[in-house]
Design a protein around this motif. Structure first.
Motif, mmCIF file in Angstrom:
data_model
loop_
_atom_site.group_PDB
_atom_site.id
_atom_site.type_symbol
_atom_site.label_atom_id
_atom_site.label_comp_id
_atom_site.label_asym_id
_atom_site.label_seq_id
_atom_site.Cartn_x
_atom_site.Cartn_y
_atom_site.Cartn_z
ATOM 1 N N THR A 113 -2.971 2.850 -13.535
ATOM 2 C CA THR A 113 -4.130 2.436 -14.333
ATOM 3 C C THR A 113 -5.344 2.090 -13.498
ATOM 4 O OG1 THR A 113 -3.452 0.121 -14.310
ATOM 5 C CG2 THR A 113 -2.641 1.486 -16.131
ATOM 6 N N HIS A 114 -5.134 1.752 -12.235
ATOM 7 C CA HIS A 114 -6.220 1.357 -11.335
ATOM 8 C C HIS A 114 -6.994 0.160 -11.873
ATOM 9 C CE1 HIS A 114 -5.518 4.875 -8.879
ATOM 10 N NE2 HIS A 114 -5.467 5.581 -9.986
ATOM 11 N N GLU A 115 -6.304 -0.727 -12.559
ATOM 12 C CA GLU A 115 -6.935 -1.930 -13.072
ATOM 13 C C GLU A 115 -7.199 -2.928 -11.952
ATOM 14 O OE1 GLU A 115 -5.277 -3.804 -16.704
ATOM 15 O OE2 GLU A 115 -3.730 -2.282 -16.444
ATOM 16 N N VAL A 116 -8.286 -3.649 -12.067
ATOM 17 C CA VAL A 116 -8.535 -4.770 -11.180
ATOM 18 C C VAL A 116 -7.816 -5.959 -11.807
ATOM 19 C CG1 VAL A 116 -10.257 -6.321 -10.222
ATOM 20 C CG2 VAL A 116 -10.747 -3.870 -10.408
ATOM 21 N N LEU A 117 -6.836 -6.507 -11.087
ATOM 22 C CA LEU A 117 -6.045 -7.605 -11.613
ATOM 23 C C LEU A 117 -6.478 -8.958 -11.085
ATOM 24 C CD1 LEU A 117 -2.491 -6.041 -11.391
ATOM 25 C CD2 LEU A 117 -4.014 -6.115 -13.364
ATOM 26 N N ALA A 118 -7.183 -8.957 -9.966
ATOM 27 C CA ALA A 118 -7.636 -10.209 -9.375
ATOM 28 C C ALA A 118 -8.873 -9.958 -8.535
ATOM 29 C CB ALA A 118 -6.539 -10.809 -8.512
ATOM 30 N N ALA A 119 -9.707 -10.969 -8.463
ATOM 31 C CA ALA A 119 -10.909 -10.909 -7.629
ATOM 32 C C ALA A 119 -11.189 -12.310 -7.108
ATOM 33 C CB ALA A 119 -12.104 -10.399 -8.426
ATOM 34 N N THR B 49 3.500 -1.781 -2.046
ATOM 35 C CA THR B 49 3.113 -0.749 -1.081
ATOM 36 C C THR B 49 1.632 -0.904 -0.745
ATOM 37 O OG1 THR B 49 4.725 0.770 -2.023
ATOM 38 C CG2 THR B 49 2.967 1.736 -0.679
ATOM 39 N N PRO B 50 1.301 -1.085 0.548
ATOM 40 C CA PRO B 50 -0.110 -1.204 0.923
ATOM 41 C C PRO B 50 -0.767 0.159 1.097
ATOM 42 C CG PRO B 50 1.268 -1.570 2.827
ATOM 43 C CD PRO B 50 2.196 -1.343 1.667
ATOM 44 N N SER B 51 -2.005 0.260 0.696
ATOM 45 C CA SER B 51 -2.838 1.426 0.974
ATOM 46 C C SER B 51 -4.116 0.889 1.613
ATOM 47 C CB SER B 51 -3.152 2.182 -0.322
ATOM 48 O OG SER B 51 -3.981 3.285 -0.031
ATOM 49 N N ILE B 52 -4.030 0.722 2.935
ATOM 50 C CA ILE B 52 -5.096 0.076 3.690
ATOM 51 C C ILE B 52 -5.450 0.956 4.892
ATOM 52 C CG2 ILE B 52 -5.766 -1.992 4.967
ATOM 53 C CD1 ILE B 52 -3.498 -3.469 3.450
ATOM 54 N N VAL C 56 2.644 -10.247 3.720
ATOM 55 C CA VAL C 56 2.532 -10.747 2.340
ATOM 56 C C VAL C 56 2.911 -9.649 1.349
ATOM 57 C CG1 VAL C 56 0.872 -11.508 0.570
ATOM 58 C CG2 VAL C 56 0.812 -12.521 2.847
ATOM 59 N N LEU C 57 2.385 -8.455 1.544
ATOM 60 C CA LEU C 57 2.663 -7.353 0.633
ATOM 61 C C LEU C 57 4.128 -6.925 0.702
ATOM 62 C CD1 LEU C 57 -0.595 -5.278 1.163
ATOM 63 C CD2 LEU C 57 -0.022 -6.750 -0.768
ATOM 64 N N LYS C 58 4.684 -6.861 1.896
ATOM 65 C CA LYS C 58 6.087 -6.466 2.051
ATOM 66 C C LYS C 58 7.009 -7.453 1.349
ATOM 67 C CE LYS C 58 9.654 -5.523 5.452
ATOM 68 N NZ LYS C 58 10.016 -5.526 6.860
ATOM 69 N N ASN C 59 6.736 -8.751 1.492
ATOM 70 C CA ASN C 59 7.564 -9.774 0.848
ATOM 71 C C ASN C 59 7.527 -9.694 -0.669
ATOM 72 O OD1 ASN C 59 8.510 -10.806 3.237
ATOM 73 N ND2 ASN C 59 7.053 -12.494 3.305
ATOM 74 N N LYS C 60 6.453 -9.167 -1.213
ATOM 75 C CA LYS C 60 6.317 -9.018 -2.666
ATOM 76 C C LYS C 60 6.782 -7.646 -3.148
ATOM 77 C CE LYS C 60 4.165 -12.864 -3.864
ATOM 78 N NZ LYS C 60 4.601 -13.749 -4.923
ATOM 79 N N GLY C 61 7.190 -6.767 -2.213
ATOM 80 C CA GLY C 61 7.629 -5.429 -2.592
ATOM 81 C C GLY C 61 6.496 -4.515 -3.002
ATOM 82 N N VAL D 17 -1.265 -1.861 -3.552
ATOM 83 C CA VAL D 17 -2.558 -2.520 -3.370
ATOM 84 C C VAL D 17 -3.435 -1.601 -2.530
ATOM 85 C CG1 VAL D 17 -3.733 -4.403 -2.172
ATOM 86 C CG2 VAL D 17 -1.782 -4.898 -3.617
ATOM 87 N N ASN D 18 -4.618 -1.315 -3.031
ATOM 88 C CA ASN D 18 -5.622 -0.561 -2.291
ATOM 89 C C ASN D 18 -6.667 -1.555 -1.801
ATOM 90 O OD1 ASN D 18 -4.516 2.046 -2.960
ATOM 91 N ND2 ASN D 18 -5.333 1.728 -5.000
ATOM 92 N N ALA D 19 -6.880 -1.571 -0.507
ATOM 93 C CA ALA D 19 -7.823 -2.532 0.068
ATOM 94 C C ALA D 19 -8.592 -1.871 1.198
ATOM 95 C CB ALA D 19 -7.067 -3.746 0.582
ATOM 96 N N ASP D 20 -9.682 -2.501 1.603
ATOM 97 C CA ASP D 20 -10.456 -1.943 2.706
ATOM 98 C C ASP D 20 -9.860 -2.396 4.040
ATOM 99 O OD1 ASP D 20 -11.413 -4.520 3.249
ATOM 100 O OD2 ASP D 20 -13.314 -4.180 2.249
ATOM 101 N N GLU D 21 -10.460 -1.939 5.122
ATOM 102 C CA GLU D 21 -9.917 -2.167 6.455
ATOM 103 C C GLU D 21 -9.867 -3.639 6.868
ATOM 104 O OE1 GLU D 21 -14.129 -0.934 8.527
ATOM 105 O OE2 GLU D 21 -12.696 0.569 7.924
ATOM 106 N N ALA D 22 -10.582 -4.504 6.183
ATOM 107 C CA ALA D 22 -10.531 -5.935 6.503
ATOM 108 C C ALA D 22 -9.136 -6.509 6.259
ATOM 109 C CB ALA D 22 -11.557 -6.694 5.676
#
Length: 68
Positions: A3-9, A57-60, A50-55, A36-41
């Motif tokens: 869905t590519h929804e923004v769930l948090a900001a 997949t990072p896309s960074i 953090v992402l691994k512990n929550k299961g 989670v899709n995030a920028d290089e920061a």
């Protein structure tokens, strides 16, 4: 489902790095997050941990000064 929804900001002060608020964004969510899709920061060991512990997949992308 994709869905590519923004769930948090988060809006933070200039003295707070983007990667410092990742757990603040992820922890209160009650949904199952697949990716989670995030920028290089967010390309830090802490963020990946953090992402691994929550299961999640990072896309960074790597930082411009990243090394092996």
């Amino acid at each position: 489902m994709s869905t590519h929804e923004v769930l948090a900001a988060e809006v933070s002060l200039v003295s707070v790095g983007d990667n410092e608020v990742l757990s603040t964004l992820i922890n209160p969510l009650r949904r199952k997050i697949q990716q989670v899709n995030a920028d290089e920061a967010y390309n830090t060991r802490v963020c990946y941990h953090v992402l691994k512990n929550k299961g999640i997949t990072p896309s960074i992308p790597p930082r411009s000064n990243a090394g092996y």
